[in-house]
Design an enzyme around this catalytic site. Structure first.
Site, PDB file in Angstrom:
ATOM      1  N   ASP A 208       1.143  -1.437  -0.545  1.00 44.44           N
ATOM      2  CA  ASP A 208       0.374  -0.224   0.131  1.00 44.44           C
ATOM      3  C   ASP A 208       0.647   1.273   0.240  1.00 44.44           C
ATOM      4  OD1 ASP A 208      -2.282   0.801   0.492  1.00 44.44           O
ATOM      5  OD2 ASP A 208      -2.254   1.780   2.259  1.00 44.44           O
ATOM      6  N   GLU A 270      15.420 -15.290  -0.266  1.00 45.44           N
ATOM      7  CA  GLU A 270      15.440 -15.976   0.219  1.00 45.44           C
ATOM      8  C   GLU A 270      14.775 -17.422   0.844  1.00 45.44           C
ATOM      9  OE1 GLU A 270      16.363 -14.290   4.681  1.00 45.44           O
ATOM     10  OE2 GLU A 270      18.420 -13.081   3.767  1.00 45.44           O
TER      11      GLU A 270
END
Length: 555
Positions: A208, A270
């Site tokens: 957002d 990751e």
């Protein structure tokens, strides 16, 4: 392999949880309701869902005022309900993206409450943007910034001894204080939030206000231009898009925001499974939007320039060309979109004849309200055009039913902070957030097991309910299903745009692989070329393409 990632071609369906499906009958949509409807979305043919905020919140801005980033609001269920939803979605081949609101928190958040209690100059206050006021007694706000929702962007606090204190910044509602992202502590908290949801298995985040967070040094005064969207975009006033960069307000699109996303990208990389970041970045021009999706930053950025382009062929050709060039230059797909929870639904917006600034909404007294039939016809044609373009696309819940904006909401039912902060001058966004209809004859049109609905549903919802459109040739629902199936079968999302001439200025005509696409934005019919008609957004008469209609043909 780079270039084959799922998000480059995905169709992602936005779910506004409070308005999608209500399992317990309290009139508010919930996670269990969403879980129960996931098979319908699998049947529609989407690849992923994006959930608007379901976090703990006082709900003063429909959940975009977060009080706990790592828990589910009881209004929607529990973390256990979220886990069930996610497992169910994954079992159906649907990925799950969650909203993240990093520009501001709720004023109820313990971090902000600690800042209030700690006082001026404290470490806790440094997590947010507190400043001393101007004037002899600090009675004036620190600068002249305005809230996106209307009114001043600063609120003064009262100190524990009941004397007036500092001011805090809130680019949105006064209950949504802005974080200070220059503070390392804030950055570390959000790394933890990312890992919490990634560990739980989410496939990504829609971010957002992704062009916010960083403010210009010194927080200089800024006067907004007379026209333009409140979130920083063009506002949909001009046909086409600007190719010249406008000066960014000192609170939008600051260079430092990109360091945040490079940091986040390292974290996402990751994790296995190509987790993604999608940017809500209201930025002009498109070449600047593309900065959010450079290879080491975010993966997608909503193409709001496309959303704001009017239903006019020259403007559409221009925005498509500029989109493919801008995003292609950084190795990213264009992420097409026509509707979401912040804009007037495109089944209404594309036929408006008056101005419609982003975020202002429309209502009974809006000038230039459209003929609903014209709006729906254009919406179907616009969607058929969008889904034939290469790249990724987002759909907003209910658009597959042809839902228009709800214009006649009673004043007492409205909940958008924009309505209240502008004293009713702007209607706000409630009209695109009304709970959607599933069954024509059921209570609340199948939204839930009772008649309750947090926003009133119009009588016309009965005619647009999903069960009445299911399996009906020519219905909007079946048009979406066909378009999504053909999009996959013809590999349109991996293709390109080869413009075709000879169909007139009112027609958008191109070839994508083995499919010819013609969208007639004018009033006069045009003759179709040879080839099998694979899809038409409206009924064809012989080999002519009527106005406000899009057709796909086998080349």
């Amino acid at each position: 392999m780079t270039g084959s990632e799922w998000w480059r071609t995905a169709v992602i369906y936005q779910i506004y949880p409070r308005s999608f499906a209500d399992a317990n009958g309290d009139g508010m949509g919930d996670l269990a309701g969403i879980t129960g409807r996931l098979p319908d979305l699998q049947e529609l043919g989407i690849d992923a869902i994006w959930l608007s905020p379901m976090y703990t919140s006082p709900q003063r801005d429909a959940g975009y005022d977060v009080a706990d980033y790592c828990d589910v609001d009881p209004l929607f269920g529990t973390l256990g309900d979220f886990d069930i939803l996610q497992r169910t979605a994954h079992s159906l081949g649907i990925r799950v993206i969650v909203d993240l609101v990093p520009n501001h928190s709720s004023s109820d958040h313990p971090w902000f409450q600690a800042a209030l209690a700690a006082g001026a100059g404290s470490e806790e206050r440094a997590h947010y943007i507190f400043r001393n006021g101007q004037g002899a007694a600090g009675e004036l706000p620190p600068n002249n910034w305005e809230s996106v929702f209307g009114g001043n962007a600063w609120t003064r606090v009262t100190d524990p001894d009941d004397t007036p204190g500092q001011w805090y910044l809130h680019l949105f509602d006064s209950t949504q204080p802005d974080f200070d992202w220059d503070n390392p502590w804030v950055r570390e908290q959000f790394r933890d939030v990312l890992r919490f949801w990634l560990d739980r298995g989410v496939d990504g985040f829609r971010v957002d206000v992704a062009h916010g967070m960083i403010k210009a040094v010194g927080l200089p005064d800024y006067t907004k231009p007379a026209v333009g969207g409140s979130m920083g975009g063009g506002g949909g006033l001009e046909p086409g898009i600007s190719s010249e960069p406008a000066d960014s307000p000192p609170y939008w699109a600051q260079d430092g925001v990109h360091d945040i996303y490079r940091d986040w990208r390292i974290i996402l990389d990751e994790y296995p499974g190509e987790r993604i970041l999608a940017a809500e970045a209201w930025v002009d021009p498109l070449a600047r939007v593309a900065e959010w999706v450079r290879p080491d930053e975010m993966h997608q950025a909503f193409n709001f320039a496309y959303l704001e382009t009017p239903w006019q062929a020259p403007a559409l050709r221009r925005v498509i060309d500029e989109s493919l060039a801008a995003f292609g230059a950084v190795g990213a797909p264009s992420t097409w979109v026509l509707s979401n929870h912040d804009v007037v639904r495109h089944a209404t917006r594309l036929a408006l004849s008056g101005d419609n600034l982003q975020g202002h909404g429309i209502g009974p007294n809006t000038v230039g309200l459209p003929d609903p039939a014209v709006g729906l016809r254009r919406a179907r044609a616009a969607t058929a055009l969008m889904l034939a373009l290469p790249g990724s696309s987002y759909l907003y819940q209910g658009e597959e039913l042809g839902l228009p904006e709800v214009v006649d909401l009673p004043d007492h039912a409205r909940e958008d902070p924009t309505w209240f902060r502008t004293g009713g001058e702007r209607y706000g966004r409630d009209g695109c957030r009304v709970p959607i209809p599933w069954q024509a004859e059921a209570p609340s049109y199948g939204f839930g097991p009772s008649e309750a609905s947090w926003l009133p549903q119009p009588a016309e919802w009965a005619h647009l309910a999903r069960d009445l459109q299911e399996g009906v040739p020519g219905s909007t629902l079946e048009l979406y299903k066909l378009a999504l199936r053909l999009r996959r079968e013809q590999s349109l999302a991996l293709g390109g745009v080869e413009w075709l001439d000879g169909f007139g200025d009112a027609v958008v005509a191109f070839r994508n692989g083995d499919v010819l696409v013609l969208a007639n934005t004018g009033a006069s019919p045009v003759v179709l070329p040879g080839g099998e008609v694979l899809l038409s957004s409206d009924t064809l008469t012989g080999r002519t393409l009527p106005g406000d209609t899009t057709a796909w043909l086998r080349a």
